[in-house]
Write a protein that holds these residues in place. Structure first.
Motif, PDB file in Angstrom:
ATOM      1  N   ARG A 159      20.288 -32.262   7.629  1.00  0.00           N
ATOM      2  CA  ARG A 159      19.155 -33.079   7.632  1.00  0.00           C
ATOM      3  C   ARG A 159      19.157 -34.192   6.926  1.00  0.00           C
ATOM      4  O   ARG A 159      18.217 -35.241   6.937  1.00  0.00           O
ATOM      5  CB  ARG A 159      18.051 -31.951   7.255  1.00  0.00           C
ATOM      6  N   GLU A 292      16.762 -32.636  -2.916  1.00  0.00           N
ATOM      7  CA  GLU A 292      16.205 -31.291  -2.370  1.00  0.00           C
ATOM      8  C   GLU A 292      15.648 -30.642  -3.375  1.00  0.00           C
ATOM      9  O   GLU A 292      15.846 -30.427  -4.467  1.00  0.00           O
ATOM     10  CB  GLU A 292      17.542 -30.685  -1.589  1.00  0.00           C
ATOM     11  N   THR A 296      15.746 -27.209   0.467  1.00  0.00           N
ATOM     12  CA  THR A 296      14.951 -27.854   1.440  1.00  0.00           C
ATOM     13  C   THR A 296      15.299 -29.535   1.118  1.00  0.00           C
ATOM     14  O   THR A 296      14.750 -30.056   0.123  1.00  0.00           O
ATOM     15  CB  THR A 296      13.421 -27.572   1.280  1.00  0.00           C
ATOM     16  N   SER A 297      15.785 -30.150   2.107  1.00  0.00           N
ATOM     17  CA  SER A 297      16.063 -31.590   1.785  1.00  0.00           C
ATOM     18  C   SER A 297      14.987 -32.371   1.854  1.00  0.00           C
ATOM     19  O   SER A 297      13.917 -32.085   2.765  1.00  0.00           O
ATOM     20  CB  SER A 297      16.927 -32.132   2.944  1.00  0.00           C
ATOM     21  N   SER A 301      11.557 -37.965   4.094  1.00  0.00           N
ATOM     22  CA  SER A 301      10.240 -37.224   3.867  1.00  0.00           C
ATOM     23  C   SER A 301       9.112 -38.073   3.806  1.00  0.00           C
ATOM     24  O   SER A 301       9.254 -39.412   3.547  1.00  0.00           O
ATOM     25  CB  SER A 301      10.493 -36.451   2.696  1.00  0.00           C
ATOM     26  N   VAL A 309       6.302 -28.653  -0.534  1.00  0.00           N
ATOM     27  CA  VAL A 309       7.248 -27.746  -0.825  1.00  0.00           C
ATOM     28  C   VAL A 309       7.192 -27.034  -2.228  1.00  0.00           C
ATOM     29  O   VAL A 309       7.447 -25.867  -2.121  1.00  0.00           O
ATOM     30  CB  VAL A 309       8.838 -28.662  -0.937  1.00  0.00           C
TER      31      VAL A 309
END
Length: 506
Positions: A159, A292, A296-297, A301, A309
């Motif tokens: 990702r 990240e 979670t990258s 975003s 997150v």
């Protein structure tokens, strides 16, 4: 047989000597000698006293001279690539991301892959070499592309990569790490439906004279040890130069305390909230990028995604990958220059690229003295260890007023130590012998405070004597002395903030 070449720009000067042998196929290294497999003949190449051996077992030796002659003078890309291979080989050991020759080597591989690559006539999508490798598993008719298929799939699902350029670069780094680079190119050369995308007159891959020495160099690379951080790939879309990447481990806390700014699909740390966990730890700098959080990258975003997150991970330990805005030498990471300039224009009062400690030093215009030093890149305090004493079964703050004099009355010789206040615990190391005197996690500390005396430089904290054993032996009071009153206050506040942010969750 010997060939003498004149020095040319982009190539090595010296004497080229060719020697024919009858067999080979083994790759070996002896001093500055490299032994590699080639589809033709057995060749020994010496450039500036560096020799590249290319043994083979299939073709007759009469092709060796043409192979050597075509490696450097007639193709500047292969000449430059050969220089990079020799330089990395001469460095010895494992090749890492910090190798000065790695970016040049990867860029030259990329230029070879792009040279002569023809664009489709009726397509709006720009073709790049990533599409070539991506098509190879679909052309697999002999079930021998498992390594390539796995690498292509791993690249496709990453990702952090957005463009075909980034995916192609990631795939090349992956092939270097797994020693499969020569296999990937061999599959490409043996797949006519993909190879026909290259011009027969311009491409190195479709030139019989150039492809053989090129494959020999790839085989050398495939037998070298590469240890690359494959998670540090968020900037491959823009550059082969990678930023410094660190991992920030945060204990469960009420708030991390980072002010974020979303710009061009990246999450920048704009500032730190005074007194917060991030401000106390002094690990993150303004201008750094959050890559990240717990796997979670945050690449590409949208606004508020980092907050979403973090809210989902509330009450959990955090592992935050940070991309530094400054390189190892302290200069600004080049691909970030324009973005940091935009951030600075929006927020002229923000000092980008500085840690809280550096900002404090700049604001006070007073450099840190001998009371602080660097240890493994961290700022630690130089204090004096005065001793410790057992204070019984009660470790509240009330005991400090008599526990500290109890230690001082022993008149023990003081010892100069390094006090390192980390994210989850503190350590105390003898400055002279580097012996670790003690290490305590913040939940083990029951109280901390200063000694009420004129200088206010003595401080202490109480900790469980043997926290790892079920049978508690009580608490002990550890007493230390800072160099000045301000530093003593800072240390006490940082320890107090440490066990304030360190909470137990059920």
């Amino acid at each position: 047989m010997a060939l003498h070449s004149k020095p040319t720009e982009g190539s090595l000067s010296g004497t080229l000597s060719c020697h024919h042998t009858g067999g080979g196929g083994q790759v070996r290294e002896k001093g500055q000698d490299l032994s590699v497999y080639s589809p033709r003949g057995s060749v020994s190449l010496r450039l500036n006293d560096k020799k590249l051996r290319v043994p083979d077992k299939n073709q007759p030796p009469n092709t060796a001279a043409s192979l050597v002659a075509n490696m450097a003078p007639r193709d500047p890309l292969l000449a430059s690539l050969k220089v990079c291979v020799l330089n990395m080989q001469s460095d010895g050991g494992v090749v890492t991301d910090s190798s000065p020759h790695l970016p040049s080597c990867c860029e030259l591989l990329e230029l070879v892959l792009r040279k002569g690559l023809q664009q489709p006539v009726l397509s709006l999508v720009q073709r790049d070499y990533w599409q070539c490798f991506e098509q190879l598993p679909h052309q697999d008719s002999c079930s021998r592309l498992s390594a390539l298929s796995l690498a292509v799939e791993q690249t496709r699902v990453c990702r952090k990569l957005i463009s075909a350029q980034g995916r192609g670069r990631y795939l090349l780094r992956l092939a270097l790490s797994r020693k499969t680079l020569s296999q990937f190119f061999t599959h490409l050369l043996h797949t006519p439906r993909v190879l026909e995308w290259y011009s027969p007159t311009l491409s190195t891959l479709r030139n019989e004279e150039f492809v053989e020495p090129f494959m020999s160099l790839l085989l050398v690379l495939s037998h070298m040890e590469f240890k690359l951080d494959m998670e540090n790939c968020s900037f491959l879309d823009e550059s082969w130069l990678l930023p410094v990447c660190d991992t920030y481990e945060v204990v469960p806390c009420r708030e991390v305390g980072m002010v974020l700014r979303y710009l061009s699909g990246r999450v920048f740390v704009l500032d730190l909230v005074p007194g917060s966990q991030a401000h106390v730890d002094m690990f993150v700098s303004s201008g750094d990028i959050i890559d990240e959080i717990n796997g979670t990258s945050l690449r590409n975003s949208k606004n508020g995604q980092a907050g979403v997150v973090l809210s989902r991970l509330k009450g959990c330990p955090l592992s935050i990958r940070i991309l530094r805005c400054r390189a190892q030498d302290g200069t600004v990471y080049r691909p970030l220059v324009k973005l940091l300039r935009a951030l600075q224009t929006e927020n002229p009062n923000v000092q980008l690229g500085l840690t809280p400690f550096q900002k404090q030093a700049n604001n006070s215009q007073k450099p840190s003295g001998a009371s602080q030093c660097l240890k493994e890149g961290r700022i630690v305090y130089v204090v004096k260890y005065l001793g410790k004493a057992n204070i019984g079964m009660f470790g509240g703050k009330e005991v400090l007023q008599h526990a500290i004099p109890q230690v001082l009355h022993k008149n023990l010789p003081s010892k100069e130590v390094l006090l390192d206040l980390k994210e989850t615990h503190l350590t105390c190391t003898d400055r002279n012998s580097t012996l670790n005197l003690f290490e305590h996690h913040y939940p083990e500390i029951s109280c901390v405070g200063r000694f009420a005396q004129p200088s206010y430089t003595i401080f202490a904290f109480c900790v469980a004597d043997s926290p790892e054993t079920p049978q508690s032996t009580g608490f002990c009071c550890v007493v230390l002395k800072a160099s000045n009153m301000k530093e003593c206050e800072d240390i006490v506040c940082r320890i107090a903030t440490g066990f304030k942010h360190t909470e137990w969750f059920v």
